[in-house]
Enzyme design. Structure first.
Site, PDB file in Angstrom:
ATOM      1  N   GLU A 176       6.973 -20.187  38.941  1.00 41.64           N
ATOM      2  CA  GLU A 176       6.446 -19.681  40.204  1.00 41.64           C
ATOM      3  C   GLU A 176       7.060 -20.461  41.365  1.00 41.64           C
ATOM      4  OE1 GLU A 176       2.008 -18.713  41.129  1.00 41.64           O
ATOM      5  OE2 GLU A 176       2.382 -20.791  41.751  1.00 41.64           O
TER       6      GLU A 176
ATOM      7  N   ASP B 162       6.352 -15.944  44.954  1.00 39.98           N
ATOM      8  CA  ASP B 162       4.935 -15.869  45.245  1.00 39.98           C
ATOM      9  C   ASP B 162       4.667 -15.888  46.748  1.00 39.98           C
ATOM     10  OD1 ASP B 162       2.165 -15.856  44.516  1.00 39.98           O
ATOM     11  OD2 ASP B 162       2.085 -17.980  45.026  1.00 39.98           O
TER      12      ASP B 162
ATOM     13  N   LYS C  93       3.351 -23.091  36.989  1.00 37.66           N
ATOM     14  CA  LYS C  93       2.855 -22.968  38.354  1.00 37.66           C
ATOM     15  C   LYS C  93       2.894 -24.332  39.036  1.00 37.66           C
ATOM     16  CE  LYS C  93       0.161 -18.820  37.595  1.00 37.66           C
ATOM     17  NZ  LYS C  93      -1.015 -18.050  38.030  1.00 37.66           N
TER      18      LYS C  93
ATOM     19  N   ARG D 286     -24.202   7.596  27.670  1.00 35.55           N
ATOM     20  CA  ARG D 286     -23.878   6.758  28.824  1.00 35.55           C
ATOM     21  C   ARG D 286     -22.875   5.664  28.487  1.00 35.55           C
ATOM     22  NH1 ARG D 286     -22.154   7.285  32.968  1.00 35.55           N
ATOM     23  NH2 ARG D 286     -23.703   8.920  33.204  1.00 35.55           N
TER      24      ARG D 286
ATOM     25  N   LYS E 236      -6.164 -11.064  35.598  1.00 38.76           N
ATOM     26  CA  LYS E 236      -7.379 -11.029  36.416  1.00 38.76           C
ATOM     27  C   LYS E 236      -8.214  -9.794  36.050  1.00 38.76           C
ATOM     28  CE  LYS E 236      -5.202 -13.601  40.156  1.00 38.76           C
ATOM     29  NZ  LYS E 236      -4.780 -13.597  41.577  1.00 38.76           N
TER      30      LYS E 236
END
Length: 277
Positions: A195, A216, A165, A98, A133
């Site tokens: 950004e 963005d 950013k 598994r 992410k």
């Protein structure tokens, strides 16, 4: 690509979590002297990722197991394709099954979903980028899976590049000042990305000498205008809310890259089995 030393440490954690003290069912039901040969096979079409990691799970748990990998990460395989043959002590094979399946199903799911995004922009010059992410603890392997699906890796971690950013820019007072500060201290071969979500910011970033400009959450018309303004003076990345049904339009604006976390966050595990024939 991934570091096999780090992967072995992950495998130890996975097996500790799944096995516990011992596999009660295997201990009760399977003769310790019994051996078996099993075949890992694709039960649906997919882009493969993590097959070597799955093989390492078996051999890490029981060195007497022999794992013969017969497919390669990045392959597009059809339903019914044999991916790996494993032979050895039957108890150990059933115990590690598994954990091995979980990781190759997860990574192949990401690779398969990523391939869809790559195919959707194949008619443009844009290349797909992944993001940070990812599932905590699995970033290295999930980014490997994205690469198997045809994406380029963005930053593996925060040390891999400078990404300015809105909050960084606010602290520094302006894009121009933020880029200037970064340029004085950044390693020589490291790019500086800024950004931007407005055209005035794009103009400032170009003037400041940013290496990469991220557009963005811009609509396609504004994005195309920004690409024209930049005119090759920086690489251009489209980002923000990119989905499979919108990515082609973003890529057609002329950007160099399109980044999205969707393959990490929404990819279903593919169906892979471990059978005796």
């Amino acid at each position: 690509m991934y570091d096999t030393f780090a992967v072995r440490a992950l495998i130890d954690l996975w097996l500790t979590e799944d096995v516990g003290c011992f596999d009660l069912t295997a201990k009760l039901m399977v003769d310790p002297a019994a051996t078996a040969t099993l075949y890992m096979n694709a039960r649906e079409p997919m882009t493969l990722a993590g097959i070597d990691v799955a093989a390492m799970v078996f051999t890490r748990y029981e060195p007497a197991i022999t794992a013969e990998v017969v497919a390669t990460d990045g392959d597009r395989v059809e339903k019914g394709t044999i991916l790996m043959k494993v032979s050895g002590p039957a108890q150990a094979l059933l115990t590690a099954e598994r954990t091995a399946l979980n990781i190759v199903q997860r990574l192949s799911g990401i690779a398969t979903e990523t391939q869809k995004y790559v195919d959707a922009i194949a008619h443009t010059k844009a290349r797909l980028l992944d993001t940070r992410k990812t599932t905590p603890g699995l970033r290295m392997l999930e980014k490997h899976a994205a690469a198997c699906g045809g994406a380029l890796n963005h930053r593996l971690n925060l040390a891999d590049g400078v990404m300015l950013k809105d909050n960084h820019i606010a602290v520094c007072g302006s894009i121009a000042n933020a880029v200037a500060i970064a340029r004085k201290k950044v390693p020589a071969l490291t790019k500086i990305e800024v950004e931007c979500d407005r055209m005035d910011q794009v103009a400032e970033a170009v003037e400041a000498g940013a290496d990469v400009i991220m557009l963005d959450n811009m609509d396609n018309a504004v994005m195309a205008e920004a690409v024209e303004m930049i005119a090759g003076r920086a690489l251009v990345e489209a980002s923000g809310g990119i989905r499979l049904d919108t990515i082609a339009g973003k890529a057609e604006t002329g950007v160099d890259f399109v980044s999205t976390s969707r393959p990490f966050q929404s990819a279903p595990a593919v169906d892979i089995g471990l059978d005796d024939a």
